[in-house]
Design an enzyme around this catalytic site. Structure first.
Site, PDB file in Angstrom:
ATOM      1  N   ALA A 130       0.809  -1.216  -0.092  1.00 34.90           N
ATOM      2  CA  ALA A 130      -0.015  -0.117   0.021  1.00 34.90           C
ATOM      3  C   ALA A 130       1.012   1.108  -0.047  1.00 34.90           C
ATOM      4  O   ALA A 130       2.030   1.137   0.197  1.00 34.90           O
ATOM      5  CB  ALA A 130      -0.838   0.020   1.149  1.00 34.90           C
ATOM      6  N   GLU A 169       0.707   5.656   0.730  1.00 39.94           N
ATOM      7  CA  GLU A 169       0.151   6.629   1.505  1.00 39.94           C
ATOM      8  C   GLU A 169      -0.174   8.011   0.793  1.00 39.94           C
ATOM      9  O   GLU A 169      -0.408   8.983   1.329  1.00 39.94           O
ATOM     10  CB  GLU A 169       0.864   6.977   2.775  1.00 39.94           C
ATOM     11  CG  GLU A 169       2.108   7.772   2.506  1.00 39.94           C
ATOM     12  CD  GLU A 169       3.439   6.807   2.470  1.00 39.94           C
ATOM     13  OE1 GLU A 169       4.328   7.346   2.412  1.00 39.94           O
ATOM     14  OE2 GLU A 169       3.186   5.606   2.296  1.00 39.94           O
ATOM     15  N   HIS A 190       0.210   7.740   8.130  1.00 43.71           N
ATOM     16  CA  HIS A 190       1.071   8.597   7.103  1.00 43.71           C
ATOM     17  C   HIS A 190       0.469   9.857   6.891  1.00 43.71           C
ATOM     18  O   HIS A 190       1.389  10.744   6.380  1.00 43.71           O
ATOM     19  CB  HIS A 190       1.217   7.640   5.973  1.00 43.71           C
ATOM     20  CG  HIS A 190       2.471   6.957   5.973  1.00 43.71           C
ATOM     21  ND1 HIS A 190       3.729   7.480   6.476  1.00 43.71           N
ATOM     22  CD2 HIS A 190       2.630   5.612   5.678  1.00 43.71           C
ATOM     23  CE1 HIS A 190       4.561   6.432   6.202  1.00 43.71           C
ATOM     24  NE2 HIS A 190       4.056   5.163   5.760  1.00 43.71           N
ATOM     25  N   HIS A 250      -1.740   1.846   9.244  1.00 48.23           N
ATOM     26  CA  HIS A 250      -0.156   2.318   9.008  1.00 48.23           C
ATOM     27  C   HIS A 250      -0.523   3.503   7.937  1.00 48.23           C
ATOM     28  O   HIS A 250       0.173   4.812   8.040  1.00 48.23           O
ATOM     29  CB  HIS A 250       0.345   1.232   8.450  1.00 48.23           C
ATOM     30  CG  HIS A 250       1.645   1.527   7.811  1.00 48.23           C
ATOM     31  ND1 HIS A 250       2.857   1.124   8.720  1.00 48.23           N
ATOM     32  CD2 HIS A 250       2.179   2.148   6.655  1.00 48.23           C
ATOM     33  CE1 HIS A 250       4.038   1.620   7.966  1.00 48.23           C
ATOM     34  NE2 HIS A 250       3.502   2.217   6.806  1.00 48.23           N
ATOM     35  N   GLU A 251      -1.398   3.369   6.926  1.00 47.93           N
ATOM     36  CA  GLU A 251      -1.236   4.209   5.690  1.00 47.93           C
ATOM     37  C   GLU A 251      -2.010   5.556   6.204  1.00 47.93           C
ATOM     38  O   GLU A 251      -1.674   6.752   5.829  1.00 47.93           O
ATOM     39  CB  GLU A 251      -2.050   3.657   4.621  1.00 47.93           C
ATOM     40  CG  GLU A 251      -1.474   2.653   4.123  1.00 47.93           C
ATOM     41  CD  GLU A 251       0.052   2.659   3.498  1.00 47.93           C
ATOM     42  OE1 GLU A 251       0.709   3.925   3.478  1.00 47.93           O
ATOM     43  OE2 GLU A 251       0.850   1.489   3.723  1.00 47.93           O
ATOM     44  N   GLU A 264       8.395   6.141   8.051  1.00 46.22           N
ATOM     45  CA  GLU A 264       8.053   4.579   8.093  1.00 46.22           C
ATOM     46  C   GLU A 264       7.982   4.299   9.534  1.00 46.22           C
ATOM     47  O   GLU A 264       7.030   3.347   9.972  1.00 46.22           O
ATOM     48  CB  GLU A 264       8.779   3.866   7.075  1.00 46.22           C
ATOM     49  CG  GLU A 264       8.379   4.074   5.763  1.00 46.22           C
ATOM     50  CD  GLU A 264       7.130   3.968   5.314  1.00 46.22           C
ATOM     51  OE1 GLU A 264       6.272   3.198   6.035  1.00 46.22           O
ATOM     52  OE2 GLU A 264       6.855   4.554   3.970  1.00 46.22           O
TER      53      GLU A 264
END
Length: 899
Positions: A295, A297, A334, A330-331, A353
């Protein structure tokens, strides 16, 4: 970007010289925002218009760049790759420039032959480019819809340096600008970008041009475009239009991801103290997969491959559900760490990251505490430690000389070591102070670029007296793993000293870290302090004590023989996190020759069958990895009998089928144990898997995946053909790709050859082929590597340019054959100097594994011959007080796919 490697648990790495620190303070590099392009011209706003021809895999474009000439110059130099230029004009300047292209540096030099006046100008460029079939620049993904019609969708992928394949621009993270995008869109298709649609214009007989609103000021790698036969499901939360964009017919598969995003966005608004600043947030799903990432971001329009975002009740597992939530977390994180505040150059990639990796776990634990996500993260931390303790490692903050070397930074050190260090620092300073520091950092640097020291300054201000910057520098500016040595102190308590864990000679140089350590004594008393090479400590707690209890420090622990003799018998009574710590550390120390291998084997022999599911999963994976070290050695049967004896009682307890109300992690443990038993040749497990495989319609979710894992690994020609038939019949492109990869998993070399031949045939798509080759590398790394190198031109065409070197190196890195080292040496000579670290990492893995096979496997054989045939003792077998002479052969960590 959520990183995934082509070969499971094989991580990208660049090799830099190990830093030898003789004091508690490693050298601090200057904080700079590196711009490789000249700085005499600055872009302010791009207006890009794209007209794709999906069928021809080409596009035409026009860009108007509003720019500022900062100081007098006659030239404008920007980035461009694989672009053909037409008309070029600059406002206020007569005549066209002379255009010089540098393919190696990926730049276009526009020389106007006269001095340009400082101030505002508009550079207008007509150009054309190509649509790739790998995830690089503007790329195409092909699929069949529910009716079997062939379809093609377009997406973009620009990190780290491929926006220059979409439009000529300043393609460096430290150069932010506003982006405006317009896309010529065929009837019945949907265009998606970072911002909402502002206007759609359809001239008579022409294509609709969709104009998107201006973006905030951002880095080029965050720009995004998608075009295809899409549908969107959405919900408004916190004033933001949140949507999931999927291929037509897949909206139900998107509901879980939409619900996750709706929960996460308000949580992050509160945690960061800064509301999400864009009016919409889309999650965009694409069929297929990459060898490099799952994926990306892009601000306001996050791209995911289907398998990382969508859930199918029949095909998806409990682990898939967890992974979707974690990847979404996670994304979305970001959008603040990386997008709102962006690193100035790629050597600070960890600012993006590491924090997103840490934040994904913090948010997931908030919403799903039952998943015990911090225990799950230990596997990733171990992958970083394995790499970080041998040749081929690098600091988290490592010099990146140019954008071509930036891909090397997307590895386990950046993601997993980085997030482990962030968690350690939060634990050290406290949650509230840590969050206050991050909020201060975000608020100060919003819409700007930042460097690591900007964050440390904010945290030092929020946690005075903690010296966060000094501790962070210790762990981020130098490679390596601290080793905390524990002995019983003469006057009572636990004496703690700090050394360095070395898996090979490259890591023997003395080095110091200020390491926060927590020690829990036998009576529950806790001591917390900081231990370094120059500042040992005595924890006033009673033995047996657990050092690094809770496993929140990035370090390994070596207990004296006397302490180990008291602690090991209490293994079953320890918290799950500390059970994991003992398993991981005892095996690492054993393979490095710093402790007997019997320490790990004894723990494995006496691990309780009702241990936490994550501990069970870990134990199965560790035993499977040791089995890979045996290969076809004569005593592999003895080891496998031992491993089966450890896992069979667990399998009997868990069974093959889920029980009502069981935790999601139990399904993961069941799969891990049964697949490992299948690898060990357990006849009952293999027979049951084949029986279930004979009725494919009855298989769903994790049970289906477990059966396929076992059957594929032991497949004969009949089973191979059956899996192939299922792949060809599948109307789900994610499942089809997974089934095709299973064709490379057979232990039969003839079937491995068939899978390799299939990979380069017209029967598979460009995104499916690399995974088939990588799957063969699980059992036959030399065969897969030799095939890929022999067909390098064809394989290169299937790979993103930035991941080619790592792909070949990863194929070889699981090898047990010393001859592979010469092959890797030849590979290194064919790649750019900035990418050779990828090869050195693979060389280190092979060299270390060969050493372990030569020196540690015989030690295991001796222990198995004397102990393993006995029933488990009431207390674990512990090592004698005398230690063998430490030996640190080069090695990797067993079979890559076992981790």
């Amino acid at each position: 970007m959520k990183f995934l490697a082509a070969v499971a648990a094989a991580f990208l790495a660049t090799a830099t010289p190990a830093l030898a620190a003789t004091s508690d303070s490693p050298a601090r590099p200057e904080a700079t925002h590196r711009v490789v392009l000249p700085t005499d011209v600055r872009p302010d706003r791009y207006a890009i218009r794209i007209a794709p021809d999906a069928a021809a895999l080409t596009f035409t474009g026009h860009v108007d760049i509003d720019l500022t000439v900062v100081k007098a110059t006659s030239k404008i130099v920007l980035n461009a790759a694989d672009l053909i230029f037409g008309k070029v004009t600059l406002s206020g300047v007569d005549g066209a420039p002379t255009i010089t292209l540098d393919d190696e540096q990926q730049t276009a030099n526009f020389d106007f032959g006269k001095t340009l006046t400082p101030g505002k100008h508009r550079l207008s460029i007509d150009y054309a480019g190509k649509i790739y079939q790998q995830a690089s620049g503007l790329f195409a993904l092909d699929y069949e819809d529910a009716a079997g019609a062939k379809k093609r969708a377009l997406f973009t992928q620009f990190e780290n340096s491929d926006a220059r394949r979409f439009a000529p621009m300043w393609d460096e993270p430290g150069v932010k600008a506003i982006f405006s995008l317009a896309v010529e869109t065929p009837e019945g298709q949907m265009s998606v970008s970072n911002m909402p649609v502002e206007e759609a214009v359809t001239p008579p007989g022409g294509l609709t041009t969709v104009y998107f609103a201006d973006s905030p000021k951002m880095s080029s790698y965050l720009l995004f475009m998608a075009l295809g036969d899409f549908e969107r499901v959405s919900q408004t939360v916190a004033g933001v239009d949140v949507g999931v964009v999927v291929r037509r017919g897949d909206t139900e598969k998107a509901r879980y991801a939409l619900d996750a995003t709706v929960k996460l966005l308000p949580y992050y608004n509160d945690w960061f103290g800064t509301p999400y600043p864009l009016p919409k947030l889309d999650l965009v799903a694409g069929p297929g997969r990459s060898q490099f990432f799952a994926a990306m971001e892009n601000w306001g329009a996050i791209f995911y491959f289907d398998y990382a975002l969508l859930l199918d009740p029949k095909l998806s597992t409990e682990a898939d559900k967890q992974n979707v939530f974690i990847t979404v977390a996670h994304e979305v994180a970001h959008q603040w760490f990386g997008n709102l505040v962006t690193m100035g150059w790629w050597d600070d990639l960890w600012l993006n990251e590491s924090f997103a990796s840490w934040m994904e776990n913090k948010a997931t634990d908030h919403f799903h505490p039952e998943w015990n996500v911090w225990l799950l993260t230990q596997a990733g931390q171990q992958s970083a430690m394995r790499l970080d303790s041998r040749a081929g490692t690098h600091p988290v903050i490592a010099e990146v000389p140019d954008v071509f070397a930036a891909a090397n930074a997307f590895d386990s050190i950046t993601y997993n070591k980085g997030q482990a260090v962030v968690r350690m620092l939060e634990t050290y300073v406290g949650e509230e102070a840590f969050r206050a520091g991050v909020r201060r950092y975000i608020a100060k640097h919003a819409y700007q670029n930042a460097a690591s020291d900007d964050l440390w300054k904010a945290l030092d201000e929020a946690a005075p007296g903690k010296a966060v910057a000094d501790m962070a520098h210790d762990f981020l500016l130098q490679p390596g793993v601290p080793l905390i040595k524990a002995n019983e102190a003469a006057g009572g308590g636990i004496a703690l000293t700090q050394g360095r864990f070395a898996a090979d000679d490259s890591q023997k140089a003395p080095q110091a870290w200020r390491t926060p350590v927590k020690v829990t004594g036998r009576d529950g008393r806790i001591w917390e302090g900081v231990v370094s090479a120059s500042a040992p400590a005595i924890a006033p707690v009673a033995a047996p004590a657990v050092v690094n209890s809770g496993q929140t420090s990035y370090s390994r622990t070596a207990y004296s023989p006397g302490l180990w003799a008291k602690l090991a018998p209490r293994f079953a009574a320890l918290p799950a996190a500390d059970q994991l710590g003992l398993l991981y550390d005892s095996r690492a120390l054993g393979e490095a020759g710093a402790a007997p291998m019997s320490d790990f084997l004894a723990l494995a022999r006496n691990a309780p069958a009702d241990a936490d599911p994550i501990v069970v999963t870990t134990l199965a994976g560790q035993l499977a990895a040791l089995d890979w070290l045996y290969g076809d050695r004569p005593n592999q049967a003895v080891f496998r009998a031992f491993a089966r004896s450890r896992l069979a009682p667990i399998a009997q307890r868990l069974g093959w089928d889920p029980k009502g109300g069981e935790a999601d992690n139990v399904a993961g443990a069941r799969r891990a144990v049964l697949v490992a038993l299948g690898q060990f040749g357990d006849p009952a497990v293999v027979a049951e898997a084949r029986r279930r495989f004979a009725d494919p319609a009855s298989l769903t979710g994790a049970g289906r995946r477990t059966v396929l894992d076992i059957v594929a690994a032991s497949a004969d020609a009949t089973a191979w053909e059956a899996i192939y038939a299922q792949a060809k019949a599948s109307n789900d492109i994610t499942d089809r790709g997974r089934l095709l990869s299973y064709l490379g998993a057979s232990q039969d070399p003839a079937l491995a050859d068939r899978a390799l031949k299939l990979a380069l045939s017209s029967e598979v798509t460009p995104s499916e082929a690399p995974d088939i080759i990588a799957s063969v590398a699980g059992a036959f790394p030399e065969k897969a590597y030799d095939f890929a190198i022999a067909n390098r031109e064809k394989v290169d065409a299937l790979l993103e340019p930035t991941s080619r070197t790592s792909y070949y190196a990863d194929l070889a890195q699981g090898s047990r054959d010393p001859a592979t080292l010469q092959k890797l040496e030849k590979l290194a000579a064919t790649v750019p100097a900035s990418a050779r670290g990828e090869v050195k990492k693979a060389e280190g893995a092979v060299r270390y594994r060969v050493g372990v096979i030569a020196k540690r496997v015989p030690e295991m054989d001796r222990w198995l011959a004397t102990v393993a045939s006995r029933p488990p003792a009431a207390k674990p077998v512990v090592r004698a007080a005398s230690r063998p002479t430490p030996v640190t052969p080069n090695r990797a960590w067993g079979r890559p796919s076992s981790h």
